[in-house]
Design a protein around this motif. Sequence first.
Motif, mmCIF file in Angstrom:
data_model
loop_
_atom_site.group_PDB
_atom_site.id
_atom_site.type_symbol
_atom_site.label_atom_id
_atom_site.label_comp_id
_atom_site.label_asym_id
_atom_site.label_seq_id
_atom_site.Cartn_x
_atom_site.Cartn_y
_atom_site.Cartn_z
ATOM 1 N N ALA A 172 72.321 65.762 25.539
ATOM 2 C CA ALA A 172 72.414 65.109 24.231
ATOM 3 C C ALA A 172 70.998 64.879 23.714
ATOM 4 O O ALA A 172 70.091 64.544 24.480
ATOM 5 C CB ALA A 172 73.164 63.793 24.346
ATOM 6 N N ASP A 205 72.632 63.016 18.028
ATOM 7 C CA ASP A 205 73.926 63.165 18.698
ATOM 8 C C ASP A 205 74.569 61.805 18.932
ATOM 9 O O ASP A 205 73.886 60.782 19.077
ATOM 10 C CB ASP A 205 73.775 63.860 20.055
ATOM 11 N N THR A 250 77.496 60.216 21.597
ATOM 12 C CA THR A 250 78.288 60.524 22.784
ATOM 13 C C THR A 250 79.235 59.369 23.093
ATOM 14 O O THR A 250 78.886 58.204 22.929
ATOM 15 C CB THR A 250 77.403 60.791 24.018
#
Length: 127
Positions: A82, A86, A88
């Motif tokens: 990542a 990004d 997550t």
Amino acid sequence: MQTVEHESFGSPTEIREFPHGHAEILNVGDATIGRLVLEPGWRWSNDVKPIAGTESCLAPHFQYHVQGRLGIRMDDGEEFIAGPGDVTSLPEGHDAWVVGDEQVIVVDWFGATDWAKEPAGNVAAHA
């Protein structure tokens, strides 16, 4: 009725230090938000596992990646990297590490409450 609150990572509620990094913790309303600052060489299984006392990270996370690259390996073998921009969502059961020579900064909207915190009594800390 919801009240207005204004907090800053410039003066966090708590700072949790560990090898190769630290977690800045803010308590805002009923939420705990963490900014994780991880230096090159940081790896959960080396630097936080001794604090957590668990084989893998058991804290679920919902994170926004601000800077640097973070390798993540789930206990089932799924692995990815990542990077900045990004988002997550990680269930419990993973390891993570800094990829490359750049510091990693991640804002964790869910999972910072007990992350990198010594267990209280016999209760294992979320990792």
